[in-house]
Design an enzyme around this catalytic site. Structure first.
Site, PDB file in Angstrom:
ATOM      1  N   ALA A 272      45.044  31.567  46.709  1.00 24.77           N
ATOM      2  CA  ALA A 272      45.304  30.118  46.759  1.00 24.77           C
ATOM      3  C   ALA A 272      45.167  29.459  45.389  1.00 24.77           C
ATOM      4  CB  ALA A 272      44.352  29.464  47.757  1.00 24.77           C
TER       5      ALA A 272
ATOM      6  N   ILE B 171      47.437  31.060  39.639  1.00 21.81           N
ATOM      7  CA  ILE B 171      48.203  32.285  39.370  1.00 21.81           C
ATOM      8  C   ILE B 171      48.784  32.821  40.678  1.00 21.81           C
ATOM      9  CG2 ILE B 171      48.094  34.682  38.548  1.00 21.81           C
ATOM     10  CD1 ILE B 171      46.010  33.803  36.503  1.00 21.81           C
TER      11      ILE B 171
ATOM     12  N   ASP C 129      49.069  39.207  26.781  1.00 24.13           N
ATOM     13  CA  ASP C 129      48.858  39.222  25.324  1.00 24.13           C
ATOM     14  C   ASP C 129      50.018  39.942  24.632  1.00 24.13           C
ATOM     15  OD1 ASP C 129      46.088  38.169  25.673  1.00 24.13           O
ATOM     16  OD2 ASP C 129      45.847  40.074  26.697  1.00 24.13           O
TER      17      ASP C 129
ATOM     18  N   HIS D  46      40.756  42.096  26.537  1.00 28.80           N
ATOM     19  CA  HIS D  46      41.515  40.859  26.760  1.00 28.80           C
ATOM     20  C   HIS D  46      40.578  39.692  26.445  1.00 28.80           C
ATOM     21  CE1 HIS D  46      43.844  37.631  28.393  1.00 28.80           C
ATOM     22  NE2 HIS D  46      42.863  37.340  29.226  1.00 28.80           N
TER      23      HIS D  46
HETATM   24  P1  NAX Z   1      42.193  29.396  39.950  1.00 26.65           P
HETATM   25  O1  NAX Z   1      40.843  28.837  39.811  1.00 26.65           O
HETATM   26  O2  NAX Z   1      43.379  28.491  40.082  1.00 26.65           O
HETATM   27  O3  NAX Z   1      42.216  30.359  41.214  1.00 26.65           O
HETATM   28  C1  NAX Z   1      41.250  31.336  41.455  1.00 26.65           C
HETATM   29  C2  NAX Z   1      41.198  31.543  42.944  1.00 26.65           C
HETATM   30  O4  NAX Z   1      40.327  32.635  43.202  1.00 26.65           O
HETATM   31  C3  NAX Z   1      40.651  30.340  43.716  1.00 26.65           C
HETATM   32  O5  NAX Z   1      41.563  29.973  44.734  1.00 26.65           O
HETATM   33  C4  NAX Z   1      39.323  30.867  44.291  1.00 26.65           C
HETATM   34  O6  NAX Z   1      39.045  30.327  45.571  1.00 26.65           O
HETATM   35  C5  NAX Z   1      39.631  32.358  44.375  1.00 26.65           C
HETATM   36  N1  NAX Z   1      38.440  33.201  44.452  1.00 26.65           N
HETATM   37  C6  NAX Z   1      37.226  33.032  43.841  1.00 26.65           C
HETATM   38  N2  NAX Z   1      36.388  34.006  44.215  1.00 26.65           N
HETATM   39  C7  NAX Z   1      37.063  34.802  45.063  1.00 26.65           C
HETATM   40  C8  NAX Z   1      36.704  35.966  45.791  1.00 26.65           C
HETATM   41  N3  NAX Z   1      35.467  36.478  45.728  1.00 26.65           N
HETATM   42  N4  NAX Z   1      37.638  36.531  46.569  1.00 26.65           N
HETATM   43  C9  NAX Z   1      38.869  36.012  46.665  1.00 26.65           C
HETATM   44  N5  NAX Z   1      39.262  34.906  46.023  1.00 26.65           N
HETATM   45  C10 NAX Z   1      38.368  34.321  45.219  1.00 26.65           C
HETATM   46  O7  NAX Z   1      42.367  30.396  38.733  1.00 26.65           O
HETATM   47  P2  NAX Z   1      43.717  31.017  38.124  1.00 26.65           P
HETATM   48  O8  NAX Z   1      44.267  30.092  37.131  1.00 26.65           O
HETATM   49  O9  NAX Z   1      44.594  31.472  39.239  1.00 26.65           O
HETATM   50  O10 NAX Z   1      43.120  32.250  37.300  1.00 26.65           O
HETATM   51  C11 NAX Z   1      42.523  33.343  37.937  1.00 26.65           C
HETATM   52  C12 NAX Z   1      41.859  34.264  36.933  1.00 26.65           C
HETATM   53  O11 NAX Z   1      42.784  34.774  35.999  1.00 26.65           O
HETATM   54  C13 NAX Z   1      40.763  33.597  36.088  1.00 26.65           C
HETATM   55  O12 NAX Z   1      39.641  34.463  36.047  1.00 26.65           O
HETATM   56  C14 NAX Z   1      41.399  33.513  34.717  1.00 26.65           C
HETATM   57  O13 NAX Z   1      40.436  33.509  33.691  1.00 26.65           O
HETATM   58  C15 NAX Z   1      42.226  34.769  34.712  1.00 26.65           C
HETATM   59  N6  NAX Z   1      43.290  34.849  33.707  1.00 26.65           N
HETATM   60  C16 NAX Z   1      43.532  36.066  33.156  1.00 26.65           C
HETATM   61  C17 NAX Z   1      44.549  36.287  32.251  1.00 26.65           C
HETATM   62  C18 NAX Z   1      44.793  37.636  31.664  1.00 26.65           C
HETATM   63  O14 NAX Z   1      45.663  37.742  30.795  1.00 26.65           O
HETATM   64  N7  NAX Z   1      44.086  38.714  32.034  1.00 26.65           N
HETATM   65  C19 NAX Z   1      45.392  35.158  31.785  1.00 26.65           C
HETATM   66  C20 NAX Z   1      45.403  33.998  32.716  1.00 26.65           C
HETATM   67  C21 NAX Z   1      44.078  33.670  33.340  1.00 26.65           C
HETATM   68  O15 NAX Z   1      43.318  32.932  32.423  1.00 26.65           O
END
Ligand code: NAX
Length: 325
Positions: free
Chosen positions: A11, A14, A157, A185
């Protein structure tokens, strides 16, 4: 055969950019039907249901069903691909140990659920940060799954590096081959132009050294922060796009004469301690990542790679101390 794809954090932003592309066939190809499994925390289940309603409303020909759950044991049951996107973000005043602990509480149980319930051919991509170390936590909680099935995303990246270099040289990204992101990363990552090629020439020789060192590397490494600054929210569609690229190449193979970047468990190549999940130049063959061997590493690159790998060692030691691996 229908492939079951589990997406955690479904939800989130991403998730919203990712799910429609998976359902439309871009993750696995136009001939592979998919079943989606959405894992969320309980308070976000309703939002996940809303996304599922919209997925239904697309009437995607390849989409063969959607499940939603807050129980990892159910969500990963029979999963062939797992995209671990949901993570605990760092909030103001949070120490690194607290961040790692909170993510250990997510990625440990998810790794165990994958171990116990996923399909034998499970492939895992960790997107949620700190991605490399979260992948290590999940992998060590899944002793029955081959370690190589746990990967972390540095493809965003990699794509950023292609785009920055293409813009600098005014060439389409399709002219650029053999780009590499090394290490973590994080801001310590090392985007390497000494092995990248543009129309057959070494990229580092086509740009000024000062641009490479003082503009290119920090621009790629700090692009995430620049996006937050500009958009008021972190990268979402580009992160989803990179996750699609990573899994597509893993399943379908990388093109001949080129490679890509992915964080995979080290076999000791290039002096990266065995077992660390670190980014390397990789090719995908027969459904497996292989580290490109035999590259000469100059002193500048060595120093950069070592610094990023040291950060991964420190993160690994910290999660070990916390009993998370
Ligand atoms: P959001 O905060 O929009 O969405 C995260 C979702 O994860 C929320 O809906 C939350 O309810 C859910 N969640 C939390 N704990 C959970 C669990 N135990 N089980 C299932 N769902 C859970 O974040 P979003 O922008 O979608 O980013 C998600 C992650 O991607 C973050 O950790 C962010 O730092 C990371 N990223 C990684 C990148 C990469 O290149 N590796 C780049 C983009 C992004 O920054």
């Amino acid at each position: 055969m229908t492939v079951k794809v589990t997406v955690t954090g479904a939800a989130g932003q991403i998730g919203y950019a990712l799910l429609f592309r998976i359902a439309s066939g871009q993750l696995l190809g136009p001939d592979t039907p998919v079943k989606l499994s959405l894992l969320e925390i309980t308070p976000a289940l309703k939002a996940a249901e809303g996304t599922a309603m919209e997925l239904d409303d697309c009437a995607f020909p390849l989409l063969r069903g959607i499940e939603i759950s807050d129980d990892p044991n159910k969500a990963f049951d029979g999963a062939n691909v797992a995209l671990l996107v949901g993570a605990r973000p760092r909030t103001a005043g949070m120490e690194r140990g607290d961040l790692l602990q909170a993510n250990g509480g997510i990625f440990g149980p998810q790794g165990r659920a994958i171990n116990d319930h996923a399909a034998d051919d499970i492939r895992v991509l960790v997107v949620g940060n700190p991605a490399n170390t979260n992948a290590l936590i999940a992998q060590s909680a899944a002793p029955d799954v081959p370690a190589e099935r746990f990967t972390a995303m540095t493809r965003l990246d990699h794509n950023r590096a292609l785009s920055q270099l293409g813009t600098k040289l005014n060439v389409p990204v399709t002219e650029i081959k053999k780009m590499t992101i090394w290490g973590n990363h994080s801001a310590t990552q090392y985007p390497d132009l000494y092995h990248a090629e543009v129309a057959g020439k070494v990229a580092a020789e086509l740009v000024e050294e000062a641009w490479l060192r003082d503009t290119f590397i920090p621009t790629v490494a700090k692009r995430g922060a620049a996006i937050i600054e500009a958009r008021g929210a972190s990268s979402a569609a580009s992160a989803a796009n990179a996750a699609i690229d990573h899994v597509y190449d893993w399943v379908n193979g990388t093109p001949e004469g080129d490679w890509t970047s992915a964080a995979i468990p080290s076999d000791g190549s290039y002096g990266v301690p065995e077992g660390l999940i670190s980014s390397f130049p990789v090719v995908s063959k027969n459904g497996k990542w292989e580290i490109v061997q035999g590259l000469e590493i100059d002193a500048f690159s060595r120093e950069r790679i070592d610094a990023s790998v040291q950060e991964l060692v420190d993160e690994r030691d910290a999660v070990k101390e916390l009993g998370l691996i």
